[in-house]
Scaffold this motif. Structure first.
Motif, PDB file in Angstrom:
ATOM      1  N   GLY A 232     -10.345   3.016  11.573  1.00 56.08           N
ATOM      2  CA  GLY A 232      -9.207   3.004  11.374  1.00 56.08           C
ATOM      3  C   GLY A 232      -8.864   3.269   9.702  1.00 56.08           C
ATOM      4  N   VAL A 233      -7.812   3.615   9.184  1.00 60.33           N
ATOM      5  CA  VAL A 233      -7.525   3.448   7.749  1.00 60.33           C
ATOM      6  C   VAL A 233      -6.576   2.704   7.421  1.00 60.33           C
ATOM      7  CG1 VAL A 233      -8.713   5.689   7.156  1.00 60.33           C
ATOM      8  CG2 VAL A 233      -6.353   5.522   7.939  1.00 60.33           C
ATOM      9  N   GLY A 234      -6.189   2.155   6.255  1.00 57.86           N
ATOM     10  CA  GLY A 234      -5.118   1.373   5.786  1.00 57.86           C
ATOM     11  C   GLY A 234      -5.006   1.585   4.216  1.00 57.86           C
ATOM     12  N   MET A 235      -3.723   1.880   3.865  1.00 54.69           N
ATOM     13  CA  MET A 235      -3.217   1.771   2.579  1.00 54.69           C
ATOM     14  C   MET A 235      -1.918   1.422   2.380  1.00 54.69           C
ATOM     15  SD  MET A 235      -2.889   5.623   0.229  1.00 54.69           S
ATOM     16  CE  MET A 235      -4.874   5.842   0.559  1.00 54.69           C
ATOM     17  N   LEU A 236      -1.704   1.144   1.075  1.00 55.20           N
ATOM     18  CA  LEU A 236      -0.261   0.661   0.617  1.00 55.20           C
ATOM     19  C   LEU A 236       0.812   1.586   0.952  1.00 55.20           C
ATOM     20  CD1 LEU A 236      -0.211  -1.608  -2.574  1.00 55.20           C
ATOM     21  CD2 LEU A 236       0.483  -2.499  -0.170  1.00 55.20           C
ATOM     22  N   SER A 237       1.828   1.290   1.836  1.00 61.03           N
ATOM     23  CA  SER A 237       2.998   2.172   1.833  1.00 61.03           C
ATOM     24  C   SER A 237       3.433   2.769   0.859  1.00 61.03           C
ATOM     25  CB  SER A 237       3.976   1.550   2.492  1.00 61.03           C
ATOM     26  OG  SER A 237       3.610   0.993   3.990  1.00 61.03           O
TER      27      SER A 237
END
Length: 414
Positions: A232-237
């Motif tokens: 998966g990937v994650g990043m600040l909204s």
């Protein structure tokens, strides 16, 4: 109409932990969840050493039972991949011995781990578990109790105190707890399961990839039983919105084109859809309680800003919520001022880590620093062991916030 002293909304790790601690103290409670277990939850599926510690606080037999469960893998560390591609392997325990040491962490799908906890709940006569109940209405009555009603009107409950552990999308946390979505303190993420990813660690190290073109986001690859992987990937909204990033498209592009990943995923098969989720981060100190209620876990916006870990924090808050529930019942005091002791207890345990993780999150704006650390540690066993210990010792981790740490690295020091 059901009447109870203690009602817990949500049977995930936070709610289940609270219920089990209350049961250990001889307190009866009602535990509700809108789902029927086993149920899936979108997550990275990593269980840190803090999860193991919290399981042990519930019952010292739980960690070995989890370790013996075929639905989990023992995890021994983290592989950080710096923007320049350098791998920095950080064991959870320096000089670990897989043959003799208990695993410092585990990886298990949430459908399995959450059910592992719920099965413990089912064994406790002090806990009444109601599944498939979606509470849509909650209000205080004239006598100070909470009145709850399900969406279909079939279930009505009154409770003296409410423990809210129903996740990141909790309507209660927004409407009554005042936790609004703040893009600078919220992470957007995607998760998919894959079969046949090559090059996974023999020691089940979880992988965090800080890819230059994707910063300040990151990509993860976590090994799972039966040759599967959580990817998966994650990043600040805030960043996703400002830069108009299509996370789903970027995930596909990275897996297909990145030099370090494309060969590993060339013959891999995706199992099911790519699913999105939002993470309210603990990078801002918020109120966790009010009159006759406490917010737990994701509902309390307690997710680690750097790693995205939320399970252990939910369990920590569940333990303290059980403690302060018992105190409130003994004192016959359910006021907001009394329950602020719960906030203090949770933040006393978690705030230093959350603050440090926020600082590490901000370092993603300086990819060259990651490269310097990775390059130095790859050639300096002492530095590598120091960084490994930082995951266990908060005083050591504090050094990551100090400019002198990076100055010494740049000058060739340790």
């Amino acid at each position: 109409m059901r009447e109870t002293d203690i009602c817990i909304l949500g049977a995930g790790p936070g709610g289940a932990t609270a219920a089990l601690h209350l049961a250990n103290a001889g307190q009866r409670c009602l535990l509700l969840d809108r789902a029927t277990f086993p149920r899936d939850k979108i997550c990275g599926d990593a269980l840190s050493g803090k999860v193991v510690s919290e399981l042990r606080r519930i019952d010292e037999n739980l960690p070995p039972r989890l370790a013996a469960d075929a639905t989990q893998l023992p995890a021994w560390g983290i592989d950080f991949f710096a923007p320049n591609g350098r791998r920095l392997g950080i064991p959870f325990r320096p000089n670990f011995n897989k043959a003799t040491d208990p695993a410092a962490g585990h990886i298990a799908k949430r459908i399995d781990f959450d059910n592992f906890l719920v099965e413990e709940v089912r064994q406790r006569p002090e806990i009444e578990l109601l599944e498939g109940v979606d509470i849509a209405h909650h209000e205080r009555t004239a006598d100070g109790r909470w009145h709850l009603r399900s969406a279909d009107g079939a279930v009505e409950i009154t409770a003296r105190i409410l423990l809210v552990a129903n996740g990141a999308q909790s309507a209660f946390a927004r409407q009554i707890g005042g936790h609004q979505l703040e893009p600078d303190h919220h992470c957007a993420g995607l998760r998919a399961y894959y079969q046949g990813v090559t090059g996974l660690s023999q020691d089940n190290f979880i992988e965090l990839h800080f890819i230059k073109e994707f910063l300040p986001g990151y990509l993860w690859v976590f090994p799972l039983p039966n040759g599967q992987a959580n990817v998966g990937v994650g990043m600040l909204s805030k960043t996703v919105s400002q830069k108009k990033i299509n996370l789903r498209q970027r995930l596909t592009e990275i897996l297909e084109t990145h030099p370090a990943l494309r060969e590993r995923f060339k013959d891999a098969e995706r199992l099911g859809p790519v699913r999105g989720f939002g993470l309210p981060l603990g990078s801002k100190r918020r109120s966790l309680s009010g009159d006759a209620y406490m917010l737990l876990g994701d509902a309390g916006s307690l997710i680690d800003p750097f790693s995205g870990e939320g399970i252990s924090h939910a369990m920590v808050s569940g333990r303290h919520a059980a403690d302060w529930t018992a105190r409130a019942l003994a004192a016959h005091d359910f006021s907001a001022s009394f329950l602020r002791g719960y906030d203090a207890a949770v933040y006393n345990r978690l705030w230093q880590e959350l603050r440090l993780s926020r600082a590490m999150q901000r370092l993603l704006a300086f990819p060259w620093l990651f490269n310097v650390v990775a390059n130095r540690a790859a050639n300096n066993p002492t530095l590598a062991e120091t960084i490994s210990n930082m995951f266990l010792d908060l005083n050591l981790r504090e050094r990551l916030r100090q400019p002198s740490f990076y100055v010494k690295l740049l000058l060739g020091g340790k």
